[in-house]
Design a protein around this motif. Structure first.
Motif, PDB file in Angstrom:
ATOM      1  N   MET A 271       0.735  -1.216   0.217  1.00 39.62           N
ATOM      2  CA  MET A 271      -0.115  -0.051  -0.149  1.00 39.62           C
ATOM      3  C   MET A 271       0.991   1.234  -0.047  1.00 39.62           C
ATOM      4  O   MET A 271       2.115   1.109   0.300  1.00 39.62           O
ATOM      5  CB  MET A 271      -0.909  -0.160   1.311  1.00 39.62           C
TER       6      MET A 271
ATOM      7  N   ASP B 152      -5.252   7.235   4.680  1.00 36.97           N
ATOM      8  CA  ASP B 152      -6.606   7.029   4.485  1.00 36.97           C
ATOM      9  C   ASP B 152      -7.342   5.924   5.624  1.00 36.97           C
ATOM     10  O   ASP B 152      -8.453   6.053   5.898  1.00 36.97           O
ATOM     11  CB  ASP B 152      -6.974   6.399   3.020  1.00 36.97           C
TER      12      ASP B 152
ATOM     13  N   ALA C 237      -6.092  -4.833   1.655  1.00 37.66           N
ATOM     14  CA  ALA C 237      -4.745  -4.360   0.706  1.00 37.66           C
ATOM     15  C   ALA C 237      -4.660  -5.423  -0.390  1.00 37.66           C
ATOM     16  O   ALA C 237      -4.814  -6.662   0.140  1.00 37.66           O
ATOM     17  CB  ALA C 237      -3.639  -3.918   1.380  1.00 37.66           C
TER      18      ALA C 237
ATOM     19  N   GLU D  53      -2.600   5.759   1.222  1.00 34.02           N
ATOM     20  CA  GLU D  53      -3.521   4.865   1.737  1.00 34.02           C
ATOM     21  C   GLU D  53      -3.342   4.463   3.077  1.00 34.02           C
ATOM     22  O   GLU D  53      -4.438   4.366   3.983  1.00 34.02           O
ATOM     23  CB  GLU D  53      -3.325   3.408   0.899  1.00 34.02           C
TER      24      GLU D  53
END
Length: 347
Positions: free
Chosen positions: A206, A213, A232, A210
């Motif tokens: 990732m 996030d 993921a 991300e």
């Protein structure tokens, strides 16, 4: 940023890759202040000059605090006036922790306890603790210490009052400090073969974006004591190495296998079978609520427990497996890779 408007956010271990990514995401929003808490004055000074140069209009929002999560008083000193904390301070290199496990204990376990103790006392609204897939079925000292970090966070959440405590668990963050892709790029630039430990190993991959996030998802949707996990994709180490070779002109046929390092797994797990019993599927994420049953286990023998759900272990062998082109595209999308390619092409 809505909920962050005018607020003070503290990042422990804030000079690392995650801290830098948060600054790049948040600095030009209406957040009030971002506190960088870490023990390395050189990295803090470098960061201070970097952001004064590239974001002079908002650089004054960053405040730097020298301190150590291992020291409770140090944590208490920096906590006054903080609304939210992203707890990223950690020892995370698997071989280093394997050789010095007590150092991992001091930072990853005791350090987390100190941060949470200070946060609860100061009335911080929310603390998001960053964990790792290596905490699930841990076989190395780093993973064991991060697993206990999660346990500490869940235990603290049971009496944290107004302070919400959540954990996030994620896989390998590409191009973070100490990760393998920057090493491979350096090896290619030096004209050397790139080295892999075991080609058939699988790893979740990732980006830093991300990772942020996931932390923001936990911040917004997590309940006190929750563990939040992002779904993921993964790839083999061989595929990842070949992708870097294709991007940077390395020779795939010269990839050198050097053998598994101390404490490495063949695959990683983000959600264990045991956690599946309570996990909630939230689309791109899993939420694992805290088990808040009391210590009086006798009543559970009498009353039983609810039926477990049907989720199964989520690991890097059964998630979406990226092929070479997909892996190359994901790596090529990273700003670090784009900057490195630009440097190479400008020569």
């Amino acid at each position: 940023m809505g909920v962050f408007t005018g607020k003070t956010l503290m990042i422990t271990g804030g000079t690392g890759s995650f801290g830098n990514a948060v600054l790049n995401r948040f600095l030009q929003t209406d957040i009030g202040e971002i506190r960088i808490f870490s023990r390395d004055e050189k990295k803090q000074d470098d960061m201070r000059h970097e952001y004064q140069a590239k974001m002079p209009e908002v650089a004054e929002k960053i405040q730097f605090y020298i301190g150590d999560v291992r020291d409770l008083q140090s944590c208490k000193t920096v906590m006054h006036g903080v609304d939210y904390i992203f707890h990223a301070a950690a020892l995370k290199q698997v071989p280093s922790c394997e050789f010095f496990p007590m150092e991992a204990v001091k930072t990853n376990i005791i350090g987390t306890d100190n941060v949470l103790t200070a946060a609860i006392e100061e009335g911080v609204e929310a603390v998001i603790c960053l964990s790792t897939d290596k905490a699930a079925y841990p076989i190395n000292s780093m993973g064991k210490s991060k697993s206990l970090e999660e346990s500490v966070a869940i235990a603290k959440s049971r009496y944290s009052g107004k302070t919400k405590i959540c954990c996030t668990r994620y896989g390998n963050v590409m191009c973070s400090r100490g990760s393998v892709i920057p090493l491979w790029i350096d090896q290619i630039k030096a004209g050397n073969s790139i080295t892999v430990t075991e080609p058939s190993m699988t790893r979740f991959i990732m980006s830093l974006e991300e990772a942020i996030d996931l932390v923001l998802f936990a911040f917004e949707y997590g309940n006190n004591g929750d563990l939040l996990i992002m779904k993921a994709p993964a790839c083999t180490i061989q595929t990842q190495a070949e992708a870097v070779c294709e991007l940077f002109g390395g020779k795939k046929e010269d990839i050198k296998v050097i053998g598994i390092r101390h404490g490495e797994k063949m695959y990683e797990t983000l959600l264990t079978n045991e956690e599946c019993a309570k996990a909630v599927d939230m689309g791109n994420f899993y939420r694992v609520p805290a088990d808040n049953r009391g210590l009086n286990y006798d009543k559970y023998f009498k009353e039983g427990d609810e039926e477990r759900n049907t989720l199964t272990e989520f690991n890097s062998n059964n998630t979406k497996r990226l092929n070479l082109e997909e892996t190359k595209a994901k790596i090529a999308s990273l700003s670090y890779i784009q900057e490195e390619l630009e440097k190479m092409n400008s020569k």
